[in-house]
Design a protein around this motif. Sequence first.
Motif, PDB file in Angstrom:
ATOM      1  N   PRO A   1      63.027  44.987 -28.830  1.00 23.69           N
ATOM      2  CA  PRO A   1      62.773  43.884 -29.760  1.00 23.69           C
ATOM      3  C   PRO A   1      61.466  44.079 -30.538  1.00 23.69           C
ATOM      4  O   PRO A   1      60.497  44.635 -30.013  1.00 23.69           O
TER       5      PRO A   1
ATOM      6  N   SER B   1      72.896  40.466 -32.729  1.00 22.75           N
ATOM      7  CA  SER B   1      72.039  39.328 -32.388  1.00 22.75           C
ATOM      8  C   SER B   1      72.353  38.097 -33.229  1.00 22.75           C
ATOM      9  O   SER B   1      72.082  36.969 -32.808  1.00 22.75           O
TER      10      SER B   1
ATOM     11  N   THR C   1      62.717  50.037 -38.301  1.00 18.60           N
ATOM     12  CA  THR C   1      62.696  48.584 -38.141  1.00 18.60           C
ATOM     13  C   THR C   1      63.960  47.970 -38.739  1.00 18.60           C
ATOM     14  O   THR C   1      64.588  48.551 -39.621  1.00 18.60           O
TER      15      THR C   1
ATOM     16  N   TRP D   1      67.522  36.938 -39.945  1.00 18.76           N
ATOM     17  CA  TRP D   1      67.040  35.566 -40.078  1.00 18.76           C
ATOM     18  C   TRP D   1      68.215  34.598 -40.043  1.00 18.76           C
ATOM     19  O   TRP D   1      69.034  34.586 -40.987  1.00 18.76           O
TER      20      TRP D   1
ATOM     21  N   LEU E   1      58.569  38.026 -40.368  1.00 14.39           N
ATOM     22  CA  LEU E   1      58.738  38.015 -38.918  1.00 14.39           C
ATOM     23  C   LEU E   1      58.634  36.602 -38.364  1.00 14.39           C
ATOM     24  O   LEU E   1      59.330  36.260 -37.396  1.00 14.39           O
ATOM     25  N   GLN E   2      57.792  35.776 -38.990  1.00 16.51           N
ATOM     26  CA  GLN E   2      57.643  34.384 -38.561  1.00 16.51           C
ATOM     27  C   GLN E   2      58.974  33.640 -38.587  1.00 16.51           C
ATOM     28  O   GLN E   2      59.224  32.761 -37.759  1.00 16.51           O
TER      29      GLN E   2
ATOM     30  N   LEU F   1      65.307  43.570 -39.304  1.00 15.28           N
ATOM     31  CA  LEU F   1      65.094  42.160 -38.984  1.00 15.28           C
ATOM     32  C   LEU F   1      66.283  41.327 -39.417  1.00 15.28           C
ATOM     33  O   LEU F   1      67.029  41.701 -40.337  1.00 15.28           O
TER      34      LEU F   1
ATOM     35  N   ALA G   1      58.068  43.140 -31.857  1.00 15.73           N
ATOM     36  CA  ALA G   1      56.984  42.288 -31.381  1.00 15.73           C
ATOM     37  C   ALA G   1      55.945  42.100 -32.474  1.00 15.73           C
ATOM     38  O   ALA G   1      55.823  42.932 -33.386  1.00 15.73           O
ATOM     39  N   GLU G   2      55.183  41.030 -32.378  1.00 13.31           N
ATOM     40  CA  GLU G   2      54.143  40.783 -33.383  1.00 13.31           C
ATOM     41  C   GLU G   2      53.145  41.931 -33.444  1.00 13.31           C
ATOM     42  O   GLU G   2      52.600  42.242 -34.505  1.00 13.31           O
TER      43      GLU G   2
ATOM     44  N   GLY H   1      62.114  35.090 -38.383  1.00 15.59           N
ATOM     45  CA  GLY H   1      63.259  35.749 -37.767  1.00 15.59           C
ATOM     46  C   GLY H   1      62.860  36.614 -36.586  1.00 15.59           C
ATOM     47  O   GLY H   1      61.816  36.417 -35.960  1.00 15.59           O
ATOM     48  N   SER H   2      63.696  37.582 -36.295  1.00 21.57           N
ATOM     49  CA  SER H   2      63.452  38.510 -35.194  1.00 21.57           C
ATOM     50  C   SER H   2      64.205  39.801 -35.495  1.00 21.57           C
ATOM     51  O   SER H   2      65.002  39.864 -36.435  1.00 21.57           O
ATOM     52  N   GLY H   3      63.971  40.815 -34.681  1.00 20.77           N
ATOM     53  CA  GLY H   3      64.652  42.076 -34.941  1.00 20.77           C
ATOM     54  C   GLY H   3      64.339  43.113 -33.897  1.00 20.77           C
ATOM     55  O   GLY H   3      63.970  42.796 -32.760  1.00 20.77           O
TER      56      GLY H   3
END
Length: 286
Positions: free
Chosen positions: A14, A98, A60, A64, A43-44, A62, A16-17, A46-48
């Motif tokens: 995953p 996801s 990478t 949303w 990134l704020q 991502l 990460a920040e 969503g995720s990826g």
Amino acid sequence: MADLNPSRTLIYRPFAETDLPAAHRLSQAVKWPHRLDDWRFVLQLGSGFVAEDESGVVGTALGWPFGDAHAALGMVIVSPEHQGRGIGRELFSRVLDSLGTRTIFLHATPSGEPLYAKFGFKATGTIDQHQGAAFQPPLISLPPGERLRPLGINDGPRLAELASRAAGYERGAVIDALLDFANGIALDRDGELLGFALFRRFGRGHVIGPVIAPDALRAQALISHWLALHEGMFLRLDVPGDSGLSDWLQGLGLPRVDTVVAMARGAVPAREPALRAFGIVNQALG
């Protein structure tokens, strides 16, 4: 360019920040304009996933979610030195999984379009990227009773409603996040908010978007407001190919520098005929 050491061990995990600086360097390597703050913003919301080997992050992707039924996918990047190993496909597949059964939207470069088509994505339109600094904004006359005004502190819910109606799916979280740092102008008729356009830092300069309006004339008025305030600054707009704005923008001195294909997998929502997005947030979020 193919990886010169394909035996390196790849790990998918995953996003990460703490991966943001590495992701930013990756986007710089493929000549994307995103700043670190632009990465932090997407990134704020969503995720990826990232692909990583002994050298660090090499890929990478991502996603949303927009409510339970829709989502966007983007920021699919693979280091030039590691392309040709199926890394982009694997990252893309993981983000797709996801997001579940949602209808998923993305904007495809010519090189990415064949891959996305294999996953069931179909072309739904195009997005024209316009940018430049040597422009001459015109004065656009609005219909009687209409005016442009600064956004008020209580306008947020109405902006989210308009953006969601124009898209045909939930856009409230995106608008709320933008309002934390973007400036905005509203189209008002006798106290009723009809449309708006936001303005913020992005990439090499500033971007106008989203632009939500009932028609092209009113969209031009909203866009011209920001052009007039920032004449000579580097600005960018990404507009739908069928918006009717591309030739107008080129005539102002904002040339079209790129066109990407809008694609979707799943049932595309019906948009409200009398309201649409004439400018998008960015090519990741739509």
